[in-house]
Design an enzyme around this catalytic site. Structure first.
Site, PDB file in Angstrom:
ATOM      1  N   GLY A  12       0.826  -1.217   0.031  1.00 36.87           N
ATOM      2  CA  GLY A  12      -0.006   0.012   0.045  1.00 36.87           C
ATOM      3  C   GLY A  12       0.880   1.401   0.059  1.00 36.87           C
ATOM      4  N   ARG A  91      -5.605  -8.415  -8.491  1.00 37.94           N
ATOM      5  CA  ARG A  91      -6.792  -9.052  -8.992  1.00 37.94           C
ATOM      6  C   ARG A  91      -7.128  -8.931 -10.526  1.00 37.94           C
ATOM      7  NH1 ARG A  91      -8.462 -13.585  -6.970  1.00 37.94           N
ATOM      8  NH2 ARG A  91     -10.689 -13.072  -7.711  1.00 37.94           N
ATOM      9  N   ASN A 107      -5.610   2.736 -12.663  1.00 39.61           N
ATOM     10  CA  ASN A 107      -4.536   2.063 -12.329  1.00 39.61           C
ATOM     11  C   ASN A 107      -3.005   2.372 -12.303  1.00 39.61           C
ATOM     12  OD1 ASN A 107      -3.531  -0.841 -11.296  1.00 39.61           O
ATOM     13  ND2 ASN A 107      -3.167  -1.271 -13.361  1.00 39.61           N
ATOM     14  N   HIS A 109       0.684   0.822 -13.051  1.00 38.78           N
ATOM     15  CA  HIS A 109       1.525  -0.348 -13.410  1.00 38.78           C
ATOM     16  C   HIS A 109       2.910   0.112 -13.586  1.00 38.78           C
ATOM     17  CE1 HIS A 109       2.077  -4.076 -15.357  1.00 38.78           C
ATOM     18  NE2 HIS A 109       2.805  -3.468 -16.216  1.00 38.78           N
TER      19      HIS A 109
HETATM   20  C1  GRF Z   1       3.460  -0.904  -7.465  1.00 39.65           C
HETATM   21  O1  GRF Z   1       4.499  -1.083  -8.260  1.00 39.65           O
HETATM   22  C2  GRF Z   1       2.336  -0.806  -8.702  1.00 39.65           C
HETATM   23  O2  GRF Z   1       2.716  -0.059  -9.619  1.00 39.65           O
HETATM   24  C3  GRF Z   1       1.906  -2.013  -8.886  1.00 39.65           C
HETATM   25  O3  GRF Z   1       2.011  -2.923  -7.601  1.00 39.65           O
HETATM   26  C4  GRF Z   1       2.758  -2.265  -6.761  1.00 39.65           C
HETATM   27  C5  GRF Z   1       2.042  -1.963  -5.427  1.00 39.65           C
HETATM   28  O4  GRF Z   1       2.904  -1.359  -4.511  1.00 39.65           O
HETATM   29  N1  GRF Z   1       0.691  -2.034  -9.487  1.00 39.65           N
HETATM   30  P1  GRF Z   1       2.348  -0.778  -3.157  1.00 39.65           P
HETATM   31  O5  GRF Z   1       1.165  -1.778  -2.489  1.00 39.65           O
HETATM   32  O6  GRF Z   1       1.536   0.612  -4.011  1.00 39.65           O
HETATM   33  O7  GRF Z   1       3.483  -0.205  -2.405  1.00 39.65           O
END
Ligand code: GRF
Length: 215
Positions: A12, A91, A107, A109
């Site tokens: 998070g 998910r 989202n 990524h």
């Molecule tokens: C991040 O690298 C995000 O880009 C990807 O999952 C990771 C989540 O990290 N979708 P966090 O839980 O926000 O620390």
């Protein structure tokens, strides 16, 4: 003030970047809830520390994707958010779910999409020997890690980089571009128009962040 719901599965840190920006007065938004599909997600504790309502809906308790997504949408819709923010939500979502939130589901990524959708993006970037890597905030469409790009940040891949050093360099940028994208949305400067991202005219130059080391 506009309302958002944040979905997480783990650490998070992107969620925390949003909560911290809000607390610092840099993100005019009401965070109505943080929802995790994992009861033990560390991010739930972080969110509670910020005084945010948290929920978990354990996907393992459901027979299939449809049933889980249906329950998740019910939970989200109780908060009537303007925007649903996926922040490390691990998910695959059903088409019905994605369509229900069309234009209000985003989202982040860890790659420069459309390069490296899916998992292990940093490892794959190192294997491919790319010199530039980064992260992307995009509107969600039914295709996984695909969809209209809102903002991207690029970082150099340096000799000697490992998955961990590259991930860390990119995470710093993730924590900048996600609050930025959410700010634009809640300030009505960002919309999805017929599958295309529309940004307020004065923002066109701000939708790409180039890190030092790239000339
Ligand atoms: C991040 O690298 C995000 O880009 C990807 O999952 C990771 C989540 O990290 N979708 P966090 O839980 O926000 O620390």
């Amino acid at each position: 003030m506009k309302k958002i719901v944040i979905l997480i599965s783990g650490r998070g840190s992107n969620m925390e970047a949003l909560l911290a920006a809000r607390e610092a007065g840099n993100l005019p938004v009401e965070v109505a809830a943080v929802i995790s599909n994992r009861p033990d997600a560390d991010g739930l504790e972080t969110a509670a520390r910020y005084g945010i309502v948290t929920h978990y809906i354990d996907h393992k308790a459901f027979k299939g994707r449809e049933a889980f997504d249906h329950r998740l949408a019910q939970c989200i819709d109780e908060f009537a958010p303007d925007l649903v923010v996926l922040a490390g939500f691990m998910r695959i979502l059903t088409d019905d779910f994605v369509r229900h939130y069309e234009g209000r589901l985003i989202n982040i990524h860890p790659s420069l999409l459309p390069a490296f959708p899916g998992l292990h993006t940093h490892q794959r970037a190192l294997e491919e020997g790319v010199r530039i890597h980064g992260c992307t905030v995009h509107f969600v469409t039914p295709t996984l890690d695909h969809g209209p790009v809102i903002i991207q940040a690029a970082v150099p891949v340096l000799d000697g980089d490992t998955e961990a050093t590259l991930a860390a360099r990119i995470l710093v940028q993730e924590h900048k571009i996600y609050p930025q994208a959410v700010r634009w949305f809640v300030e009505d400067k960002l919309t999805l128009d017929n599958g295309r991202v529309r940004l307020a005219a004065d923002l066109a130059d701000s939708a790409v962040l180039i890190s030092p080391g790239i000339r």
